[in-house]
Design an enzyme around this catalytic site. Structure first.
Site, PDB file in Angstrom:
ATOM      1  N   GLY A  75       2.734   2.308  10.582  1.00  0.00           N
ATOM      2  CA  GLY A  75       3.673   3.480  10.484  1.00  0.00           C
ATOM      3  C   GLY A  75       4.274   3.797  11.704  1.00  0.00           C
ATOM      4  O   GLY A  75       5.180   5.026  11.893  1.00  0.00           O
ATOM      5  N   HIS A 111      -9.462   1.317   4.846  1.00  0.00           N
ATOM      6  CA  HIS A 111      -8.172   1.429   5.471  1.00  0.00           C
ATOM      7  C   HIS A 111      -8.682   2.370   6.732  1.00  0.00           C
ATOM      8  O   HIS A 111      -9.253   3.148   6.810  1.00  0.00           O
ATOM      9  CB  HIS A 111      -7.338   1.923   4.731  1.00  0.00           C
ATOM     10  CG  HIS A 111      -5.938   1.853   5.118  1.00  0.00           C
ATOM     11  ND1 HIS A 111      -5.356   3.074   6.173  1.00  0.00           N
ATOM     12  CD2 HIS A 111      -4.725   1.065   5.039  1.00  0.00           C
ATOM     13  CE1 HIS A 111      -4.060   2.539   6.499  1.00  0.00           C
ATOM     14  NE2 HIS A 111      -3.678   1.632   5.818  1.00  0.00           N
ATOM     15  N   SER A 121       3.534  -2.095  10.169  1.00  0.00           N
ATOM     16  CA  SER A 121       5.005  -2.211  10.359  1.00  0.00           C
ATOM     17  C   SER A 121       5.389  -3.564  10.010  1.00  0.00           C
ATOM     18  O   SER A 121       6.725  -3.800  10.707  1.00  0.00           O
ATOM     19  CB  SER A 121       5.546  -1.619  12.144  1.00  0.00           C
ATOM     20  OG  SER A 121       5.038  -0.315  12.004  1.00  0.00           O
ATOM     21  N   GLU A 124      -5.221  -4.934  10.418  1.00  0.00           N
ATOM     22  CA  GLU A 124      -4.351  -3.777  10.610  1.00  0.00           C
ATOM     23  C   GLU A 124      -4.381  -2.956  11.887  1.00  0.00           C
ATOM     24  O   GLU A 124      -5.528  -1.991  12.218  1.00  0.00           O
ATOM     25  CB  GLU A 124      -4.230  -2.682   9.553  1.00  0.00           C
ATOM     26  CG  GLU A 124      -4.019  -3.473   8.219  1.00  0.00           C
ATOM     27  CD  GLU A 124      -3.269  -2.144   7.271  1.00  0.00           C
ATOM     28  OE1 GLU A 124      -2.509  -2.748   6.581  1.00  0.00           O
ATOM     29  OE2 GLU A 124      -3.933  -1.298   7.217  1.00  0.00           O
ATOM     30  N   ASN A 131       0.681  -1.114   0.062  1.00  0.00           N
ATOM     31  CA  ASN A 131      -0.032   0.311  -0.013  1.00  0.00           C
ATOM     32  C   ASN A 131       1.006   1.223  -0.097  1.00  0.00           C
ATOM     33  O   ASN A 131       1.409   1.590   1.052  1.00  0.00           O
ATOM     34  CB  ASN A 131      -0.962  -0.217   1.277  1.00  0.00           C
ATOM     35  CG  ASN A 131      -1.852   1.041   1.474  1.00  0.00           C
ATOM     36  OD1 ASN A 131      -1.712   2.130   0.443  1.00  0.00           O
ATOM     37  ND2 ASN A 131      -2.282   1.445   2.596  1.00  0.00           N
ATOM     38  N   GLU A 154      -7.116   4.708   7.678  1.00  0.00           N
ATOM     39  CA  GLU A 154      -6.609   6.111   7.577  1.00  0.00           C
ATOM     40  C   GLU A 154      -8.011   7.049   6.861  1.00  0.00           C
ATOM     41  O   GLU A 154      -8.194   7.998   6.787  1.00  0.00           O
ATOM     42  CB  GLU A 154      -5.455   6.353   6.549  1.00  0.00           C
ATOM     43  CG  GLU A 154      -4.255   6.030   7.350  1.00  0.00           C
ATOM     44  CD  GLU A 154      -3.091   5.505   6.811  1.00  0.00           C
ATOM     45  OE1 GLU A 154      -2.972   5.507   5.287  1.00  0.00           O
ATOM     46  OE2 GLU A 154      -2.252   5.077   7.312  1.00  0.00           O
ATOM     47  N   LYS A 195       0.171   4.260  -0.332  1.00  0.00           N
ATOM     48  CA  LYS A 195      -0.584   5.394   0.299  1.00  0.00           C
ATOM     49  C   LYS A 195      -0.071   6.595  -0.783  1.00  0.00           C
ATOM     50  O   LYS A 195      -0.211   6.436  -1.800  1.00  0.00           O
ATOM     51  CB  LYS A 195       0.009   5.709   1.655  1.00  0.00           C
ATOM     52  CG  LYS A 195      -0.234   4.244   2.671  1.00  0.00           C
ATOM     53  CD  LYS A 195      -0.105   4.592   4.051  1.00  0.00           C
ATOM     54  CE  LYS A 195      -0.098   3.148   4.965  1.00  0.00           C
ATOM     55  NZ  LYS A 195      -0.081   3.424   6.242  1.00  0.00           N
TER      56      LYS A 195
HETATM   57  P1  13P Z   1       3.044   0.329   7.504  1.00  0.00           P
HETATM   58  O1  13P Z   1       3.625  -0.712   6.943  1.00  0.00           O
HETATM   59  O2  13P Z   1       3.910   1.628   6.988  1.00  0.00           O
HETATM   60  O3  13P Z   1       2.845   0.525   9.134  1.00  0.00           O
HETATM   61  O4  13P Z   1       1.595   0.630   7.121  1.00  0.00           O
HETATM   62  C1  13P Z   1       0.598  -0.522   7.233  1.00  0.00           C
HETATM   63  C2  13P Z   1      -0.450  -0.200   6.364  1.00  0.00           C
HETATM   64  O5  13P Z   1      -1.372   0.684   6.739  1.00  0.00           O
HETATM   65  C3  13P Z   1      -0.569  -0.759   5.036  1.00  0.00           C
HETATM   66  O6  13P Z   1      -2.167  -0.629   4.821  1.00  0.00           O
END
Ligand code: 13P
Length: 249
Positions: free
Chosen positions: A172, A95, A211, A166, A10, A97, A12
């Site tokens: 992150g 997601h 992560s 997640e 992803n 976010e 982002k």
């Molecule tokens: P990270 O791997 O940067 O922690 O992000 C995970 C994520 O949100 C994947 O959709």
């Protein structure tokens, strides 16, 4: 039942024409014959670019969101039929976010899942608890509520979805769930899928995200109910993403 693991990046809101080309060319050169399925979920403006770069490779292209609506006055949104025109195989839905910054409710996430399924796009449905919810002992209840909404709207079609667990506190932050913590939640989700789609539940892939990186992927992916990964930061670095792919067998 044998099912291939799925390693999905992803990106982002990261990338540029130049950076994408370098990253995807390195991935295509490095994957050879992977034991797992692979996808990169890229920002919408780059779908066509990345699709042409992965052609002939085992890498599929995914979107990071999809509209619940079919067409019309929904400024800024992309419909599943539009994504399908660019050979999009997967779409991330719900997601954290998007739940957090765009007010996506369980109902919206369920409707987006339905829109993807109706157009032959595999939704990667994200669920996960915040740190406060974990500390309050609400993890199970939260992820079950999020998945239940999707099951309620999509019925037996949920056999076609991918689920991604997640934990919001692990995204992150560099704080990965331990393999045991992740497996415990994945087992809860598996049991819920079993209840809803008994004969298909074992075949539904449940990814871990938060992560995941080249160093911790193998241990996470060795858990009984972890069927792949949804990877943010580490998917932007070709050597790291390739190592995660190599760990998925
Ligand atoms: P990270 O791997 O940067 O922690 O992000 C995970 C994520 O949100 C994947 O959709």
């Amino acid at each position: 039942m044998t099912k291939k693991k799925l390693i999905a990046g992803n990106w982002k809101m990261n990338g540029s024409l130049a950076a994408n080309e370098a990253l995807v060319k390195a991935l295509v050169a490095g994957v050879a014959t992977p034991a797992c399925d692979i996808a990169v979920c890229v920002p919408a403006p780059y779908l066509a670019q990345v699709q042409s770069l992965v052609t002939g490779s085992p890498i599929a292209v995914g979107a990071q969101d999809v509209s619940a609506q079919a067409q019309g006055a929904f400024t800024g949104e992309q419909s599943a039929t539009m994504l399908k025109e660019f050979d999009v195989r997967y779409a991330i839905v719900g997601h954290s976010e998007r739940r957090q910054y765009h007010g996506e409710t369980d109902e919206i996430v369920s409707a987006k899942t339905a829109a993807a399924l109706a157009n032959g796009i595999t939704p990667i449905v994200c669920v996960g608890e915040t740190l406060a919810q974990r500390e309050a002992g609400e993890t199970e209840a939260v992820v079950k509520r999020q998945l239940a909404a999707v099951i309620h709207v999509n019925g037996h079609c949920i056999s076609e979805i991918v689920v991604a667990y997640e934990p919001v506190w692990a995204i992150g932050t560099g704080k990965t769930a331990t393999p045991e913590q992740a497996q415990a939640v994945h087992a809860v989700l598996r049991a819920q899928l079993h209840h809803a789609a008994s004969e298909h539940a074992a075949g539904i892939r449940i990814l871990y995200g938060g992560s995941m990186n080249a160093a911790n992927a193998a241990e996470l992916l060795a858990q009984a109910d972890i069927d792949g990964g949804l990877i943010g930061g580490a998917s932007l670095k070709a050597p790291d993403f390739l190592q995660i792919i190599a760990a998925a067998r």
